[in-house]
Design an enzyme around this catalytic site. Structure first.
Site, short mmCIF file in Angstrom:
data_model
loop_
_atom_site.label_atom_id
_atom_site.label_comp_id
_atom_site.label_asym_id
_atom_site.label_seq_id
_atom_site.Cartn_x
_atom_site.Cartn_y
_atom_site.Cartn_z
N SER A 110 16.70 46.04 62.07
CA SER A 110 18.10 45.70 61.79
C SER A 110 18.66 46.72 60.82
CB SER A 110 18.19 44.32 61.15
OG SER A 110 17.81 44.38 59.78
N ASP A 111 19.97 46.70 60.60
CA ASP A 111 20.50 47.47 59.49
C ASP A 111 20.36 46.63 58.21
OD1 ASP A 111 21.59 49.45 57.94
OD2 ASP A 111 23.32 49.80 59.22
N TRP A 112 20.75 47.19 57.10
CA TRP A 112 20.53 46.60 55.77
C TRP A 112 21.19 45.21 55.71
CZ3 TRP A 112 18.05 49.04 51.55
CH2 TRP A 112 18.17 48.38 50.32
N GLU A 113 20.37 44.19 55.62
CA GLU A 113 20.84 42.80 55.54
C GLU A 113 21.74 42.40 56.70
OE1 GLU A 113 22.47 42.04 51.61
OE2 GLU A 113 20.44 41.78 50.83
N SER A 114 21.63 43.10 57.82
CA SER A 114 22.57 42.79 58.90
C SER A 114 22.19 41.52 59.66
CB SER A 114 22.73 43.98 59.86
OG SER A 114 21.55 44.17 60.60
#
Ligand code: BGC
Length: 726
Positions: free
Chosen positions: A256-260
């Site tokens: 995933s992307d950062w905290e996505s």
């Protein structure tokens, strides 16, 4: 099943559910020591990857804990945003795209991989292959520009550089194709914003680079922060399961992307973090970056059969497979400090990349190259002339300003005692609204034989979350140009920026414009060598330059429309007769207050040499499945200097079952031409080059008429026609 998948499956059999979920968890490092909670989590098998730790001793210790103090001894993936170099900073990706040079890009990635691996980083979140057609979007700097073919070609080269011939090579960096998908279409060029992209456009424009990297066996994919057609990418089963796995057969893993994943709750797709974890796992986002929804809820979701254990096993085995393939189980790679001084070979490669990436946009009266023996006094003016940090651009966590050589120091070194170099910073920074000392700037300009104005955007004005609505030269730079121009001395502008800027308002006052993007550590020497003609500029634009921001999105591969703009029908509002009736206007696809063309088109870039194209020839009037076609032209260097030219081939499919772009890049070659050399350049066109996704999303070619152009940019070229036949 390959040997690494077999090993991963065998290991999986020994793992508890908690240990499996631990592999899917990436945690943030980067605090300069190993906090107790991190070492405890690794020991307990709750960490599969660490992001942002670059201290070699800490990385060695993290790997030691993972290997020696956990039940199963599974090593860590250690990830970092190595975007355009690690310590040696190469031009920003948009600048690298302007090289149109696969070898240069592969070499820059190789060097970045060697440096990053030295300190224990084994995974990079690069390349960013979002098609970017909106220069307001700050992340255009991280992209390869507007064109699917150019982006796909260059990104494959970059991945080859990172991953080398084998991921088991101790200097290989696992690469990551990001952001899947459509992020570059964020509405109004505002970062993280909604995207709505019809599937046919998604497949024909936004997805080809991702498909190419899936085929090229990039190790990982990263989901986008953005909402694609109503379903945010980190919970979009169609994207990461149906398309990526079932249709393309991608074997690597998805992060995933950062905290996505947690972000799915903010988007309003998930009710809470448990729901977010379920949506992301159902979409087979294999690893979660930082927000720990998986760690908290996946166990419960599996126990309640809301996420099948078999699905989870598949996801974990992908992560383990990469760790086996990289040889991390055998030796988690050495970690040691980088040498104090960067190796000459790395600096030379950075200089060569910067040399190839600069694009000469204007050269009135052959102002360039500068001839030092004719000059007694050069004025170097501008906020970016002597700033080793700003020239590195966005995403340079590990670059050092002290390593950079600036334009000012490189010019001084080049001219030595033969010529006086005076310097005015002129503005506190690129955004300042005031000039530091107008009278002094004017005097310095008047005293000089030529002014080298180093203008543009400082690094912070582009990159993630750094979008602009106005893409003129920022701050008081227009005023600065007026002052310099009022001196009556020639003004040569070197522009460093993370995006295309709208240069039309100042273009008349500049005698020459060299667009240098953010050129990196060795930007200064590269620019000085270009200014003084040691080499000719050879970069070409990977993105169209608009005249005004209101033209955006503006890209060369536009559709024809039912009423295409043309010179004859275009009327500027200043020329509309009094009380003109509606129909006296051109009634074509134009704006009233601005010409419809780009200020500088895609593919454009001048040279000190003079290239001439002649004699286009097609080997046949037809192309078919069994009989490809060769298009040839003669390229002649009419000058007495050696220089590179980037020869570009474009096609147009005249009639399709869905409308086709007016031009599409289908080939290019960077060729080094000796003085006065004449050479035949050949391109092969096969039916596969002519495929596109039709309205049923089938990837087919269709019979009919095609046009072809070979030339120096997207709005020029020798023309031919052919037919595609059965
Ligand atoms: C960016 C990614 C990046 C990640 C890790 C995010 O904010 O969108 O491109 O790789 O952070 O730093």
């Amino acid at each position: 099943m390959n040997e690494f998948e077999t090993k991963a499956l065998a290991l999986l059999k020994d793992m508890t559910l908690e240990e499996k979920i631990g592999q899917m968890n990436q945690v943030s490092g980067s605090v300069g020591y190993i906090p107790e909670h991190l070492s405890t989590a690794i020991r307990a098998g709750r960490v599969g990857s660490v992001i942002n730790e670059v201290d070699p001793d800490i990385n060695a210790e993290l790997q030691r804990i993972a290997k020696e103090e956990t039940r199963l001894g599974i090593p860590l993936l250690i990830g970092r945003d190595v975007i355009h170099g690690f310590r040696t900073i190469f031009p920003i990706p948009l600048g690298q795209a302007a090289t149109w040079c696969k070898d240069t890009i592969a070499q820059s990635a190789r060097i970045a991989a060697i440096e990053a691996n030295t300190v224990g980083v084994n995974w990079t979140f690069s390349p960013m292959i979002d098609i970017a057609r909106d220069p307001r979007w700050g992340r255009i700097a991280e992209s390869f520009g507007e064109d699917p073919y150019l982006c796909a070609t260059l990104s494959v080269a970059m991945v080859e550089g990172y991953q080398s011939e084998s991921l088991s090579n101790p200097t290989a960096l696992a690469a990551c194709a990001k952001h899947f998908a459509g992020y570059g279409a964020s509405e109004s060029g505002r970062d993280y914003n909604t995207t709505n992209i019809p599937e046919n456009e998604l497949r024909n424009v936004y997805l080809p680079p991702f498909h190419a990297l899936s085929d090229a066996q990039v190790a990982t994919f990263m989901t986008s922060f953005s909402d694609l057609n109503g379903i945010p990418a980190s919970g979009n089963t169609w994207l990461t399961k149906t398309l990526l796995r079932d249709e393309w057969g991608f074997k690597g893993f998805v992060v995933s992307d950062w905290e996505s994943i947690k972000g799915l709750t903010i988007h309003g797709l998930a009710e809470d973090k448990r729901h977010a974890a379920k949506l992301a796992a159902t979409a087979q986002v294999d690893m979660e970056m930082v927000s720990e929804c998986y760690l908290a809820y996946l166990g419960d979701l599996v126990e309640n059969n809301e996420v099948p254990l078999a699905t989870l096993d598949t996801m974990v085995s992908r992560i383990l497979t990469l760790k086996f393939e990289m040889g991390l189980f055998d030796s988690p790679r050495a970690s040691q400090p980088l040498p104090q001084t960067l190796p000459q070979a790395h600096l030379l490669a950075a200089k060569n990349a910067a040399l190839k990436s600069c694009v000469l946009l204007k050269n009135q009266d052959k102002q360039l190259p500068l001839r030092p023996h004719n000059l007694n006094n050069i004025a170097v003016i501008g906020p970016l002339a002597d700033d080793g940090f700003e020239q590195m651009g966005t995403w340079v966590f590990d670059g050092c300003a002290e390593d950079s050589v600036t334009v000012l120091s490189a010019i001084k070194a080049r001219v030595g005692d033969d010529c006086h170099v005076s310097y005015q910073k002129a503005m506190a920074n690129s955004r300042s609204q005031a000039l530091l000392n107008e009278a002094e700037i004017l005097q310095t300009a008047k005293d000089a034989d030529v002014i080298v104005a180093v203008l543009g955007e400082e690094a912070i004005l582009s990159g993630e979350a750094h979008c602009r609505t106005n893409i003129d030269l920022p701050g008081a730079q227009h005023a600065l140009i007026n002052v310099m121009s009022s001196s009556g001395k020639p003004v040569v502008a070197v522009i460093m920026a993370g995006r295309p800027l709208t240069l039309e308002p100042v273009l008349d006052k500049l005698d020459a414009v060299l667009y240098a993007w953010h050129p990196g550590t060795m930007g200064g020497p590269a620019i000085a060598e270009l200014l003084f003609g040691v080499h000719s500029p050879s970069g070409k634009l990977p993105v169209s330059f608009p005249r005004v921001v209101g033209q955006i999105p503006l890209y060369y591969a536009q559709k024809q429309t039912g009423r295409p703009a043309d010179e004859e029908s275009f009327i500027h509002q200043d020329d509309i007769p009094e009380r003109a009736g509606q129909t006296s206007l051109g009634m074509t696809a134009t704006h009233l207050d601005c010409h419809f063309s780009a200020l500088f088109p895609f593919g454009f870039g001048l040279s000190y040499a003079d290239f001439h194209y002649s004699d286009i020839a097609l080997s046949s009037g037809e192309v078919s499945k069994d009989a490809p076609l060769t298009v040839s032209v003669t390229l002649t260097n009419m000058s007495d200097i050696k220089a590179d030219e980037i020869v570009q081939l474009y096609i147009r499919d005249r009639v399709g079952s869905v409308t086709r772009p007016v031009k599409e890049l289908k080939g290019f070659q960077r060729v080094t031409m000796k003085p006065n050399e004449s050479r035949s350049i050949h391109f092969l066109i096969t039916v596969d080059d002519l495929r596109f996704y039709d309205i049923n999303q089938a990837f087919n070619y269709e019979q009919g008429d095609f046009e072809v152009w070979v030339g120096s940019h997207s709005h020029s070229g020798l023309h031919g026609t052919f037919k595609l036949v059965e």
